[in-house]
Scaffold this motif. Structure first.
Motif, PDB file in Angstrom:
ATOM      1  N   UNK A 210       0.840  -1.200   0.000  1.00  0.00           N
ATOM      2  CA  UNK A 210       0.000   0.000   0.000  1.00  0.00           C
ATOM      3  C   UNK A 210       0.874   1.248   0.000  1.00  0.00           C
ATOM      4  N   UNK A 213       1.939   1.888  -3.516  1.00  0.00           N
ATOM      5  CA  UNK A 213       0.863   2.151  -4.473  1.00  0.00           C
ATOM      6  C   UNK A 213       0.227   3.529  -4.301  1.00  0.00           C
ATOM      7  N   UNK A 214       0.280   4.075  -3.090  1.00  0.00           N
ATOM      8  CA  UNK A 214      -0.343   5.389  -2.902  1.00  0.00           C
ATOM      9  C   UNK A 214       0.665   6.522  -3.106  1.00  0.00           C
ATOM     10  N   UNK A 263      -0.101   6.909   6.215  1.00  0.00           N
ATOM     11  CA  UNK A 263      -1.538   6.840   6.420  1.00  0.00           C
ATOM     12  C   UNK A 263      -2.100   5.517   5.903  1.00  0.00           C
ATOM     13  N   UNK A 264      -1.549   5.038   4.792  1.00  0.00           N
ATOM     14  CA  UNK A 264      -2.086   3.820   4.193  1.00  0.00           C
ATOM     15  C   UNK A 264      -1.637   2.567   4.931  1.00  0.00           C
ATOM     16  N   UNK A 266      -1.339  -0.455   7.018  1.00  0.00           N
ATOM     17  CA  UNK A 266      -2.237  -1.058   7.991  1.00  0.00           C
ATOM     18  C   UNK A 266      -1.502  -1.462   9.267  1.00  0.00           C
ATOM     19  N   UNK A 267      -0.176  -1.599   9.169  1.00  0.00           N
ATOM     20  CA  UNK A 267       0.588  -2.104  10.311  1.00  0.00           C
ATOM     21  C   UNK A 267       1.148  -0.988  11.177  1.00  0.00           C
ATOM     22  N   UNK A 268       0.823   0.250  10.847  1.00  0.00           N
ATOM     23  CA  UNK A 268       1.284   1.372  11.664  1.00  0.00           C
ATOM     24  C   UNK A 268       2.791   1.535  11.672  1.00  0.00           C
TER      25      UNK A 268
ATOM     26  N   UNK C  51      -4.070  -6.844  14.213  1.00  0.00           N
ATOM     27  CA  UNK C  51      -3.706  -6.559  12.816  1.00  0.00           C
ATOM     28  C   UNK C  51      -3.719  -7.833  11.977  1.00  0.00           C
ATOM     29  N   UNK C 234      -3.179  -2.058  -4.362  1.00  0.00           N
ATOM     30  CA  UNK C 234      -2.290  -2.627  -3.354  1.00  0.00           C
ATOM     31  C   UNK C 234      -2.954  -3.906  -2.854  1.00  0.00           C
TER      32      UNK C 234
END
Lengths: 318, 140, 337
Positions: A210, A213-214, A263-264, A266-268, C51, C234
């Motif tokens: 991610x 891709x962003x 921001x994208x 997911x795992x911070x 997660x 993604x």
């Protein structure tokens, strides 16, 4: 914002009606009221669904890459979007005449989760005014500090207004100087601790890509991270280091600090801390005042005869 | 760690200067530890930073990137790009937790056989003190 | 009814670990709750879902299928060591149910996936039932419940100061036996009932009735262009999803030895179906996004009679551009009626 939103719709409608652009990229209503999503207005009537509020989070510049293939594109751009567009232009991925940029100044985007935690219930609307943010919930209207409400990327932002805009709605806000002090905290750790810190972050990585891709700087046609000779598909720690090193290094001197990767994720994973380390060294070693604002040639594409040898000045904790 | 443990250094040497410097060290019969495996590259500018990480990944305890002195590049400016690039890369790898001694960037000319031997001696001493590298290294 | 005091939890898990099992538990890492091999660190309590889901334990991100060594003419191949027993504590009912969906893919029918089967059979799932739903949860809309036992070996219903354990399988009963001296007897109404009253606003907004058939009839509907347009391609949604199971097989070579591994792959990656010769059957975002949602909402129900979604909400929370299952169902509902 509603006045600006009305003008935005009007401009988009005119551009689409007159055929100046094939599509106008902005935000439209999402599944949840406080999470608008990127929206592509392809006909004049669709322009009336464009919206612009304090919850419009996603970066839009990256979409241009796909959308310009079939004709000129209009879009609304905040400061971060503008820098992303400058990146694509500097990389010759799009031509300026293919874009019609409607600039707006952005005072920060409200993170609905963070705001909900601060207000104790779902936030319906928000107003960002200077150092405070007013959150409007079904039962109350209260003010909170910026850090309790806004997206991380916005807390560090110093580029509220895009530098390239064909028309600017509202007032321009002058840019500031980015504070890279958060990098110091990691630099000050002893090296073993620093390694454990990053190993823990990278172990969480799902390799969903991610972040790539962003990213408006990750605009290559094909990417070494997809090639097994450069990066194996395994997710052992060694490959995770290779992945994150390569991603960060490939945007070194090209990152526009829009914060979309972080921001994208997911795992911070604090990807901004990686990007900003390069920024800080570019600034400190080579005097690039604002490495995130694209210039004529990116800092790693040139040199000065009297550049310092950064490896001597490097070393632990400096 | 056994007492006769010797570090393994991967050295990327520019074919015009450092590689010739290493040759000079050999033909001059200079003594230095047999800890370095040299990889000849056309220019220090050829060294993709991923090479360095890959070396650590696959078991190097130290990496040396060496080329011509600034101003002496056979291709005029290759090493000037190297200088910028590896200034950042070295600091970044340290930021990820690598010990500073594990990566060295040096300018070693074809006339500096002595210098080459000295760099390898110094690196070997430093790495012996640090012991084997485990960071960023893949499981055997 | 049995009661396990919360204070006894670490001792119990320690005993399970002492039996040679790898114990997984949710831990808070820099503000992110992650399932990790547990070695006595504090167990996270305030989380909706970690997660990584159970998928990370049963179908790991990367696993070795075989190892080889030698030369092309003289190659020794060996299987990796069989998986060790594992106990997963703190998974949620949705994730446990997701594994039953994956069971259907990997274990039903003529081909049984041995790697998956062996892991599955050596894994004990200790679920902690939900007392609240997160803002992104919608298990009820896809046939689940915050207290449902499906896929769990043991369900721990949280009550004040502890849990009421319910063991749907003998594996769960066995795990609980390790805590027999820690468990007390109490009077308590059926804890599953609590699941009915948990507020789950998102679930009420999702209407799936008859959707599979309508989707089948509208494969070429132009709405897929509009829906997929904001996708960045993604793999976030597929990797956080507990029911997405696609994987790729690849080799890593080290001079004279190597490993054949399998690891997660995503149908959203642009070269997921890219073939030698350059043909790509799903070349655009439209193809790929449509595939993901039709698989979950149409093909899977046709093959197995249920949706391939458990409502864990990870895609809702994670997608950077709001292209998640509830949003897509909503957008489809608008255009397909």
């Amino acid at each position: 914002m509603s006045d600006i939103q009305a003008r935005l719709r009007e401009i988009a409608r005119r551009l689409l009606t007159e055929g100046h652009v094939r599509v106008f990229i902005g935000f439209g209503p999402g599944f949840e009221a406080n999470r608008p999503v990127p929206f592509f207005a392809a006909d004049p009537d669709a322009a009336d669904r464009l919206l612009l509020d304090e919850f419009c989070a996603a970066g839009l510049a990256r979409y241009v890459l796909e959308e310009v293939r079939e004709g000129p594109v209009g879009l609304v751009a905040r400061g971060c979007d503008g820098l992303g567009l400058e990146r694509l232009l500097a990389d010759h991925r799009v031509a300026r005449e293919q874009l019609y940029v409607v600039g707006v100044s952005c005072r920060g985007v409200v993170d609905p989760d963070r705001a909900c935690a601060a207000a104790g219930e779902e936030v319906r609307a928000a107003r960002v005014n200077g150092e405070t943010v007013t959150l409007i919930t079904p039962t109350a209207e209260r003010s909170f500090p910026r850090s309790a409400c806004l997206l991380d990327k916005c807390l560090r932002c110093q580029d509220p207004t895009p530098r390239i805009a064909d028309v600017l709605l509202g007032e321009a806000i002058p840019p500031g100087e980015r504070d890279l002090a958060h990098v110091d905290a990691v630099e000050r750790m002893p090296s073993d601790e620093r390694y454990r810190f990053w190993a823990r972050q990278f172990e969480r990585c799902l390799r969903c890509l991610a972040c790539r891709q962003v990213c408006p700087a990750c605009n290559c046609v094909s990417c070494s991270l997809d090639r097994p000779e450069w990066l194996e598909r395994g997710t052992g720690l060694a490959e995770q280091f290779m992945f994150h090193f390569t991603r960060a290094y490939h945007v070194a001197g090209r990152c526009v600090a829009c914060g979309e990767c972080e921001r994208a994720c997911p795992a911070g994973i604090p990807l901004g801390l990686l990007n900003d380390k390069f920024m800080k060294d570019l600034r400190d070693l080579f005097g690039v005042a604002a490495p995130h604002r694209p210039g004529d040639v990116e800092p790693l594409g040139k040199f000065c005869p009297d550049d310092p040898e950064g490896w001597h000045e490097g070393g632990e904790g400096t | 760690m056994s007492s006769d443990w010797q570090p393994r250094i991967v050295g990327f040497a520019c074919r015009w200067c450092t590689y010739a410097g290493a040759d000079l060290a050999g033909t001059s019969r200079l003594e230095y530890p047999a800890t370095v495996r040299l990889v000849r590259v056309p220019c220090s500018g050829r060294v993709n930073p991923s090479f360095v990480l890959r070396a650590f990944q696959r078991g190097a305890d130290g990496v040396l990137v060496a080329g011509c002195h600034p101003g002496d590049c056979h291709y005029t400016s290759g090493n000037l790009f190297t200088r910028r690039r590896f200034s950042l890369v070295k600091r970044f790898l340290e930021y990820l937790g690598l010990e500073p001694e594990r990566l060295r960037v040096e300018w070693i000319s074809a006339a500096e056989g002595q210098r080459f031997a000295q760099v390898i001696r110094e690196m070997t001493d430093d790495l012996c003190r640090l012991g084997p590298n485990r960071k960023m290294r893949e499981e055997p | 009814m049995r009661f396990l005091p919360a204070t006894a939890l670490p001792r119990w898990l320690e005993r399970l670990r002492g039996d040679g099992a790898t114990v997984w538990a949710p831990v808070d890492e820099d503000g992110v709750v992650v399932l990790r091999p547990w070695e006595g660190q504090p167990i996270a309590s305030r989380y909706v879902n970690p997660l990584n889901s159970l998928k990370d334990v049963l179908l790991p991100r990367t696993e070795t299928i075989l190892e080889f060594e030698g030369r092309p003419t003289d190659l020794a191949v060996r299987e990796p060591a069989p998986p060790q027993s594992q106990v997963v504590f703190g998974t949620r009912p949705c994730d446990a149910a997701a594994m039953e969906l994956n069971d259907r893919v990997f274990l039903e029918g003529t081909f049984v996936d041995e790697g998956f089967r062996r892991r599955r059979e050596t894994t004990t799932v200790l679920t902690v039932a939900c007392t609240v739903a997160g803002p992104h949860c919608f298990c009820r809309a896809v046939g689940g419940s915050p207290t449902a036992p499906r896929g769990s070996d043991l369900v721990l219903h949280p009550v004040e100061n502890g849990y009421l354990p319910e063991a749907p399988t003998s594996r769960g009963e066995k795990a609980l036996r390790a805590a027999s001296d820690l468990v007390e007897d109490v009077e308590h109404p059926d804890p599953r009932e609590a699941g009915r009253t948990v507020a789950m606003p998102l679930a009420e907004r999702i209407a799936l009735d008859g959707l599979a058939a309508r989707l089948r009839d509208h494969f070429e509907h132009p709405c897929w262009d509009a829906i997929s347009r904001r996708c960045h391609s993604c793999g976030l949604c597929t990797f956080v999803c507990p029911t997405c199971y696609c994987f790729a097989v690849f080799d890593s070579l080290r001079v004279t030895r190597g490993r054949r591994q399998r690891g997660w792959d995503s149908c959203q990656f642009k070269d997921f179906l890219l073939m030698a010769g350059g043909h790509n059957p799903r070349p655009t975002r439209k193809h790929r996004v449509r595939q993901r949602f039709l698989h979950k909402l149409c093909y899977f129900p046709e093959a197995y009679g249920e949706y391939q979604c458990v409502g864990c909400g990870r895609c809702v929370a994670g997608c950077p551009v709001g292209l998640h299952l509830p949003a897509v169902v909503d957008e489809l509902g608008e255009v397909l009626g």
